[in-house]
Design a protein around this motif. Structure first.
Motif, mmCIF file in Angstrom:
data_model
loop_
_atom_site.group_PDB
_atom_site.id
_atom_site.type_symbol
_atom_site.label_atom_id
_atom_site.label_comp_id
_atom_site.label_asym_id
_atom_site.label_seq_id
_atom_site.Cartn_x
_atom_site.Cartn_y
_atom_site.Cartn_z
ATOM 1 N N GLN A 1 0.826 -1.202 0.000
ATOM 2 C CA GLN A 1 0.000 0.000 0.000
ATOM 3 C C GLN A 1 0.862 1.256 0.000
ATOM 4 O O GLN A 1 0.573 2.221 -0.719
ATOM 5 C CB GLN A 1 -0.933 -0.016 1.215
ATOM 6 N N LEU A 2 1.929 1.238 0.794
ATOM 7 C CA LEU A 2 2.830 2.394 0.826
ATOM 8 C C LEU A 2 3.557 2.556 -0.504
ATOM 9 O O LEU A 2 3.745 3.684 -0.996
ATOM 10 C CB LEU A 2 3.829 2.238 1.968
ATOM 11 N N GLN A 3 3.970 1.458 -1.113
ATOM 12 C CA GLN A 3 4.640 1.533 -2.412
ATOM 13 C C GLN A 3 3.700 2.051 -3.487
ATOM 14 O O GLN A 3 4.112 2.789 -4.383
ATOM 15 C CB GLN A 3 5.187 0.161 -2.789
ATOM 16 N N ALA A 4 2.432 1.679 -3.405
ATOM 17 C CA ALA A 4 1.467 2.177 -4.379
ATOM 18 C C ALA A 4 1.257 3.683 -4.250
ATOM 19 O O ALA A 4 0.892 4.348 -5.226
ATOM 20 C CB ALA A 4 0.132 1.448 -4.200
ATOM 21 N N LEU A 5 1.525 4.223 -3.069
ATOM 22 C CA LEU A 5 1.415 5.672 -2.848
ATOM 23 C C LEU A 5 2.696 6.401 -3.221
ATOM 24 O O LEU A 5 2.791 7.624 -3.050
ATOM 25 C CB LEU A 5 1.058 5.950 -1.386
ATOM 26 N N GLY A 6 3.692 5.662 -3.724
ATOM 27 C CA GLY A 6 4.924 6.296 -4.193
ATOM 28 C C GLY A 6 6.051 6.339 -3.182
ATOM 29 O O GLY A 6 7.030 7.067 -3.377
ATOM 30 N N HIS A 7 5.963 5.545 -2.116
ATOM 31 C CA HIS A 7 7.008 5.540 -1.088
ATOM 32 C C HIS A 7 7.947 4.344 -1.305
ATOM 33 O O HIS A 7 7.532 3.288 -1.783
ATOM 34 C CB HIS A 7 6.392 5.450 0.308
ATOM 35 N N GLN A 8 9.205 4.543 -0.956
ATOM 36 C CA GLN A 8 10.153 3.448 -0.937
ATOM 37 C C GLN A 8 10.305 2.979 0.514
ATOM 38 O O GLN A 8 10.688 3.750 1.393
ATOM 39 C CB GLN A 8 11.521 3.894 -1.497
ATOM 40 N N VAL A 9 9.998 1.729 0.746
ATOM 41 C CA VAL A 9 9.887 1.207 2.110
ATOM 42 C C VAL A 9 11.083 0.317 2.430
ATOM 43 O O VAL A 9 11.435 -0.581 1.651
ATOM 44 C CB VAL A 9 8.575 0.412 2.309
ATOM 45 N N THR A 10 11.685 0.563 3.557
ATOM 46 C CA THR A 10 12.759 -0.270 4.083
ATOM 47 C C THR A 10 12.376 -0.714 5.468
ATOM 48 O O THR A 10 12.107 0.117 6.344
ATOM 49 C CB THR A 10 14.104 0.471 4.125
ATOM 50 N N LEU A 11 12.302 -2.026 5.683
ATOM 51 C CA LEU A 11 11.882 -2.565 6.979
ATOM 52 C C LEU A 11 13.092 -2.885 7.824
ATOM 53 O O LEU A 11 14.083 -3.448 7.339
ATOM 54 C CB LEU A 11 11.037 -3.826 6.758
#
Length: 246
Positions: A231-241
């Motif tokens: 969901q965050l990636q679809a909003l244009g964010h790059q996610v690092t856990l």
């Protein structure tokens, strides 16, 4: 209020203010609008036609009441003295009212031995996707017609349950986001029928709602994390856990 005014009109009373005085409840504060609405050309032959229509409504109302009493008596006889609360237990399911409970009992009966599992009942009611096999290829098809009275009653119950803050309501809201309104209602109707099977299969089992947060409490942590990342990636964010430190 409306019935009282129509009875007065049919009896020959045409004075708008007198008719407006028959208002009850919240309409009492709307008498000026009622007087304006009741001012017009209403003659004796209109009253005679109105009387015919009101008598017709009363006739069918009495017939419906008689049939309701007959249905109640037959269902009480069907349930027997050992399970007098059967309708009440089905009525406890969100979205299921007394009329829907009567339809369920009328269409599937009390003997669940003909449906060894809830899946057999769901398949008979045509509330599950149909598998179409052609050679080594399997595809899904429409659910099919099934019992129109049962499906209609369950559809109305599912539509009502979808607006509740319950397990069934949460199930609808989870499915509607990815499958649409129609398929989400079918899924909720299926769940209602499964619940009804368990209540009828074991008459001593009461209905217990799992709660609107059941999915969140039992959803796989890794799957939920993956869904949130998507969901965050679809909003244009790059996610690092990064795991949280104890």
């Amino acid at each position: 209020s409306g019935r009282a005014m129509m009875d007065a009109l049919a009896a020959g009373q045409h004075h708008p203010r007198t008719l407006a005085d028959l208002a009850k409840g919240s309409l009492v504060h709307k008498k000026p609008a009622l007087i304006e609405a009741l001012t017009g050309q209403f003659e004796d032959h209109h009253g005679q036609l109105l009387r015919v229509l009101l008598d017709t409504v009363d006739h069918y109302t009495r017939q419906i009441q008689h049939l309701d009493q007959r249905i109640t008596a037959l269902l009480a006889e069907l349930a027997g003295p050992h399970h007098p609360d059967l309708l009440a237990r089905l009525d406890a399911i969100p979205g299921v009212g007394p009329a829907t409970a009567q339809v369920i009992l009328a269409e599937i009966g009390l003997d669940m031995s003909r449906f060894p599992t809830p899946e057999h009942l769901v398949s008979w009611a045509k509330l599950c996707p149909r598998t179409i096999q052609s050679g080594a290829k399997n595809t899904t098809g429409p659910t099919g017609r099934g019992n129109p009275w049962l499906k209609g009653a369950l559809g109305e119950a599912a539509n009502a349950a979808a607006r509740t803050d319950t397990f069934l309501g949460a199930r609808y809201r989870r499915i509607v986001k990815r499958r649409g309104h129609a398929k989400a209602l079918v899924a909720v109707a299926r769940s209602i029928l499964v619940i009804a099977w368990h209540l009828l299969n074991d008459p001593d089992t009461p209905y217990h709602d799992l709660g609107a947060d059941w999915h969140h409490r039992h959803l796989n942590t890794a799957r939920r994390t993956r869904d949130l990342v998507r969901q965050l990636q679809a909003l244009g964010h790059q996610v690092t856990l990064q795991p949280a430190t104890a």
